[in-house]
Design a protein around this motif. Structure first.
Motif, PDB file in Angstrom:
ATOM      1  N   GLY A  34       0.708  -0.927   0.065  1.00 18.46           N
ATOM      2  CA  GLY A  34       0.004   0.110   0.006  1.00 18.46           C
ATOM      3  C   GLY A  34       0.799   1.288  -0.042  1.00 18.46           C
ATOM      4  N   TYR A  35       1.968   1.276   0.607  1.00 19.49           N
ATOM      5  CA  TYR A  35       2.711   2.216   0.850  1.00 19.49           C
ATOM      6  C   TYR A  35       3.323   2.710  -0.577  1.00 19.49           C
ATOM      7  N   ALA A  36       3.958   1.680  -1.186  1.00 10.67           N
ATOM      8  CA  ALA A  36       4.367   1.871  -2.857  1.00 10.67           C
ATOM      9  C   ALA A  36       3.288   2.290  -3.625  1.00 10.67           C
ATOM     10  N   LEU A  37       2.008   1.764  -3.566  1.00 18.18           N
ATOM     11  CA  LEU A  37       0.940   2.029  -4.388  1.00 18.18           C
ATOM     12  C   LEU A  37       0.517   3.646  -4.159  1.00 18.18           C
ATOM     13  N   SER A  88       9.295   4.672   3.213  1.00 29.66           N
ATOM     14  CA  SER A  88       9.494   4.143   4.503  1.00 29.66           C
ATOM     15  C   SER A  88       9.812   5.164   5.552  1.00 29.66           C
ATOM     16  N   ALA A  89      10.299   6.245   5.137  1.00 28.80           N
ATOM     17  CA  ALA A  89      10.841   7.216   6.230  1.00 28.80           C
ATOM     18  C   ALA A  89       9.944   8.424   6.560  1.00 28.80           C
ATOM     19  N   PRO A 126       4.873  10.907   9.032  1.00 30.57           N
ATOM     20  CA  PRO A 126       3.474  11.583   8.910  1.00 30.57           C
ATOM     21  C   PRO A 126       2.399  11.065   7.962  1.00 30.57           C
ATOM     22  N   SER A 127       3.030  10.546   6.761  1.00 25.13           N
ATOM     23  CA  SER A 127       2.161   9.961   5.831  1.00 25.13           C
ATOM     24  C   SER A 127       1.707   8.759   6.137  1.00 25.13           C
ATOM     25  N   GLU A 128       2.790   8.053   6.966  1.00 28.15           N
ATOM     26  CA  GLU A 128       2.414   6.479   7.528  1.00 28.15           C
ATOM     27  C   GLU A 128       1.080   6.888   8.422  1.00 28.15           C
ATOM     28  N   LEU A 129       1.338   7.835   9.448  1.00 24.33           N
ATOM     29  CA  LEU A 129       0.373   8.067  10.606  1.00 24.33           C
ATOM     30  C   LEU A 129      -0.888   8.416   9.625  1.00 24.33           C
ATOM     31  N   PHE A 130      -0.834   9.264   8.723  1.00 24.44           N
ATOM     32  CA  PHE A 130      -2.185   9.740   7.856  1.00 24.44           C
ATOM     33  C   PHE A 130      -2.854   8.531   7.428  1.00 24.44           C
ATOM     34  N   VAL A 179       8.853   1.032  14.425  1.00 23.66           N
ATOM     35  CA  VAL A 179       9.359   0.352  13.204  1.00 23.66           C
ATOM     36  C   VAL A 179      10.180   0.860  12.166  1.00 23.66           C
ATOM     37  N   SER A 180      10.001   2.159  11.953  1.00 25.25           N
ATOM     38  CA  SER A 180      10.922   2.870  11.111  1.00 25.25           C
ATOM     39  C   SER A 180      12.292   3.252  11.715  1.00 25.25           C
TER      40      SER A 180
END
Length: 324
Positions: free
Chosen positions: A38-41, A46-47, A50-54, A108-109
């Motif tokens: 999903g991150y790639a799409l 990976s760093a 903020p976008s991971e939390l969103f 994790v990061s």
């Protein structure tokens, strides 16, 4: 005349607990490779915390909506928590979603995959310790300790394909440990709160609240979805379904069973993660099958030890499943 034996509720029967818990673990195991996909799409690096939390916030808000909608359709009425249960929702959202996943994603990061997975597996130990020593929901017996130790050995074994070198850090493994402790508290809280509230309604409502907070924090820090594609949105919806189904089933199991009897199955998460990752990412040839099978055997042994029923008492009543 002998007293009539009461029929055991289906959700406390060993085969039912095992089946539903393994479904949850398989779903959570599939989430690991799907999150990376999903991150790639969606164009999230990976760093980019903020976008991971969103991303996580959107996922959990959608999961809450799906859980409540499915429950409402199933029961043919609007499923919701009582107004008086608002403090329960807030406490559960803090423990199960906000604190757990905020610390987990950052941890994790900043940690290696191997050490992170092993530290995260401590959530099972912590859940049982918290339930027994803090909330006094059950007894901490030698059998439970041995079962957890055996299961934990399986988690360590399945993660020994990487390196354990390097010092642990507060923002890495330390944050993952905080997330694991928060998960343990949420399991104990679910068991308490579900006695007076619909566990699916609780799960869905706290997901909406917790997800909204994570999404707001992520957006405030500059988080965003860089590229919206049908495949990326589809993956987000799938991950929301994973959370909605898995946590709803998990909450129901915790309502009817001692915490240790349910959370011991969490040791299966990394096993499912390894197998499903290999299948989805085309890594079957490099998958350490012997190591994985040995880990599965250890984890299964740990589950059996924790769930082993006591012999029948002098009056012929089985006591193993009633132990708390």
């Amino acid at each position: 005349m002998e007293p009539q034996r009461q029929e055991q509720p289906i959700l406390t029967r060993t085969w039912c607990v095992c089946l539903l818990a393994l479904v949850c673990c398989a779903l959570w195991g599939s989430a690991i490779p799907c999150i990376k996909t999903g991150y790639a799409l969606l164009g999230i690096s990976s760093a980019d915390v903020p976008s991971e939390l969103f991303f996580a916030g959107l996922r959990f808000m959608l999961a809450g909506v799906l859980a409540l909608a499915a429950a409402s359709i199933s029961e043919r009425r609007l499923v919701r928590v009582k107004r008086s249960s608002a403090p329960m929702v807030v406490c559960l959202a803090l423990a199960q979603t906000i604190v757990q996943y905020a610390f987990f994603y950052i941890g994790v990061s900043n940690a290696s995959g191997v050490k992170g997975s092993i530290v995260n597996a401590s959530a099972t130990f912590l859940a049982i310790l918290i339930a027994a020593l803090i909330f006094r929901q059950e007894q901490l017996t030698p059998r439970k300790i041995v079962g957890c130790a055996v299961g934990f050995a399986g988690v360590v074994l399945v993660n020994l394909t990487g390196s354990l070198e390097g010092a642990m850090t507060l923002t890495g493994e330390g944050f993952i440990l905080i997330a694991a402790a928060s998960s343990g508290f949420s399991a104990a809280l679910i068991r308490i709160y579900s006695q007076c509230e619909n566990p699916v309604a609780l799960s869905g409502t706290q997901f909406i609240l917790g997800g909204a907070v994570l999404a707001a924090v992520g957006a405030a820090l500059g988080g965003k979805l860089s590229q919206l594609t049908p495949a990326g949105i589809g993956m987000l919806v799938y991950l929301a379904c994973v959370s909605a189904v898995a946590y709803s089933l998990w909450s129901i199991l915790l309502k009817f069973n001692p915490t240790s009897r349910v959370v011991i199955y969490e040791f299966m998460n990394p096993v499912f993660g390894v197998i499903i990752s290999a299948a989805l990412l085309g890594e079957n040839a490099t998958l350490p099958w012997r190591q994985t099978l040995a880990a599965l055997a250890l984890i299964s042994a740990g589950i059996l030890i924790v769930n082993r029923e006591k012999k029948e008492g002098p009056e012929g009543n089985p006591r193993g499943l009633q132990e708390t």
